[in-house]
Scaffold this active site. Structure first.
Site, short mmCIF file in Angstrom:
data_model
loop_
_atom_site.label_atom_id
_atom_site.label_comp_id
_atom_site.label_asym_id
_atom_site.label_seq_id
_atom_site.Cartn_x
_atom_site.Cartn_y
_atom_site.Cartn_z
N LYS A 169 -14.60 1.04 2.14
CA LYS A 169 -13.98 0.09 2.86
C LYS A 169 -14.81 -1.07 2.78
CE LYS A 169 -10.43 2.29 4.27
NZ LYS A 169 -8.90 1.70 3.93
N GLU A 223 -8.39 -3.53 -3.33
CA GLU A 223 -7.07 -3.12 -2.62
C GLU A 223 -7.02 -3.88 -1.39
OE1 GLU A 223 -6.60 1.13 -2.37
OE2 GLU A 223 -5.80 1.00 -0.46
N GLU A 249 0.78 -0.69 0.09
CA GLU A 249 1.04 0.64 1.24
C GLU A 249 1.55 0.15 2.43
OE1 GLU A 249 -3.67 0.64 1.65
OE2 GLU A 249 -2.65 1.23 3.72
N HIS A 299 -0.45 5.47 -2.77
CA HIS A 299 -1.11 5.55 -1.37
C HIS A 299 -0.67 6.80 -0.61
CE1 HIS A 299 -1.50 4.56 2.83
NE2 HIS A 299 -2.66 4.06 2.67
N GLU A 332 -5.05 9.61 -4.45
CA GLU A 332 -5.60 9.20 -3.29
C GLU A 332 -6.19 10.44 -2.42
OE1 GLU A 332 -4.52 6.03 -0.61
OE2 GLU A 332 -6.43 6.13 -0.01
CA CA Z 1 -5.73 1.36 1.64
#
Ligand code: CA
Length: 378
Positions: A169, A223, A249, A299, A332
């Site tokens: 992240k 992303e 997503e 996703h 993922e």
């Molecule tokens: Ca994401």
């Protein structure tokens, strides 16, 4: 064959304080989902999952969709899809009404597979791969004084587990993001894939600034750099940074994905099968992507149901472009603690390192653990 009943289950798991994790959107303190079970008059059943606020999805399924489903032939997946979408199109072209259609559609494909004795990926046209290569999704913000150090240790753990790629992240400010990316890259060395996800925390200028700062750390993709509504912003970021751009997503249906694909706003398109409209619509979105030369890596979030459904979809996506050494699909795999993902399937998936076998058996190949379902039912 006729649909006898449609049942919905709200599942909820409060995270213990030590497992709370942060993204640019805030601290995540609870995991929740809506599962939809559809049963036929001859006793077959299928299950699907909806992404997003479960209680609202439940109301949509119970009050609006259920009365339109009872008595229908569950094999008529496209006809049912158009009926649900068309009936409520004026109020529900994106968001929860489409996530709710997704749950119904996944359950119908599960039923179709069971009725025909075939796994869903066979009904989608067959598997391009019988095992998928997963990347670890984790590396969220920790509630500790040395977050970069905690991320480095977490990343080393994924590498030890055998993951060749992982996603972290960003979106916490460019200086902190850069510190964190450097710490993770140094921890895992140069040979593993590292992707970063801003959860649309930045405007174009800041997204470009971050992208350019971390280029030297060999980022596999960037992303959701900007908000999903800003397609021009995606294009600006894509032109300014030397790394692939990913997103999708938070998009819904073939109409929602039309602009993203036609304008090539992303390199990697990430529809979520529990949000974008289920299998029926995901295939149409994948066709749009194929026609425009855009790669699809789905996703994946949520419970075992979404995980199993996403594996069937991932198996059925052709490589883009086909080649002897084509770019391998990266699947993922959420590694944040979540019993709804790890315990809901009575027979868990087989994973060796970062390779996941497609689940055997008809439909989704998933048998729900009824005890776990009961334990987490809200
Ligand atoms: Ca994401």
């Amino acid at each position: 064959m006729k649909i006898r009943d449609v049942q919905s289950h709200v599942l909820r798991h409060e995270l213990p304080a030590a497992e709370v994790f942060g993204s640019a959107k805030g601290w995540h303190t609870v995991r929740q989902a809506l599962l939809v079970e559809i049963t036929t008059e001859d006793g077959l059943s299928g299950v699907g999952e909806a992404y997003g606020p479960a209680i609202v999805n439940k109301t949509i399924v119970d009050e609006l969709y259920r009365p339109r489903l009872i008595g229908r032939d569950p094999l008529d997946t496209s006809v049912i899809w158009e009926d649900l979408y068309g009936t409520f199109r004026d109020y529900g072209r994106k968001g929860m009404p489409i996530a709710s259609i997704s749950a119904v559609d996944i359950a119908l494909w599960d039923l179709k597979g069971k009725a025909l004795g075939q796994p869903v990926y066979k009904l989608l046209g067959g598997p391009f791969r019988t095992r998928v290569r997963a990347y670890a999704t984790g590396l969220y913000r920790h509630q500790v004084p040395d977050n970069a150090g905690a991320l480095a240790r977490e990343a080393e753990g994924y590498a030890r587990e055998g993951f060749r790629a992982m996603k972290m992240k960003v979106g916490f400010g460019i200086d902190e993001d850069t510190t964190n990316v450097r710490a993770v890259r140094e921890a895992i060395g140069p040979d593993r894939g590292l992707m970063m996800d801003a959860n649309h925390a930045y405007d174009v200028g800041h997204a470009i600034r971050l992208g350019q700062r971390v280029e030297r750390y060999d980022i596999g993709w960037f992303e959701e750099p900007v908000v999903p509504e800003d397609v021009d912003g995606y294009l600006q970021v894509k032109q300014a940074v030397r790394m692939p751009i990913a997103g999708g997503e938070a998009e819904y249906t073939r109409w929602g994905f039309r602009e993203l694909t036609a304008r090539k706003a992303v390199d990697i398109l990430q529809p979520d099968i529990c949000a974008c409209g289920g299998f029926t619509e995901a295939l149409r979105i994948a066709a749009l992507a194929s026609a425009n030369g855009v790669t699809v890596f789905p996703h994946v979030w949520g419970t075992s149901v979404g995980l199993f459904a996403s594996l069937h979809l991932a198996a059925a996506l052709p490589p883009n472009p086909p080649a002897m050494l084509a770019t391998e699909l990266l699947f993922e795999l959420d590694r944040t603690p979540n019993p709804l993902r790890e315990q809901l399937a009575a027979v868990p998936l087989t994973r060796t390192g970062d390779l996941i076998e497609l689940p055997p058996g008809p439909g989704l190949g998933l048998t729900l653990d009824r005890e776990i379902l009961k334990r987490y039912s809200a």
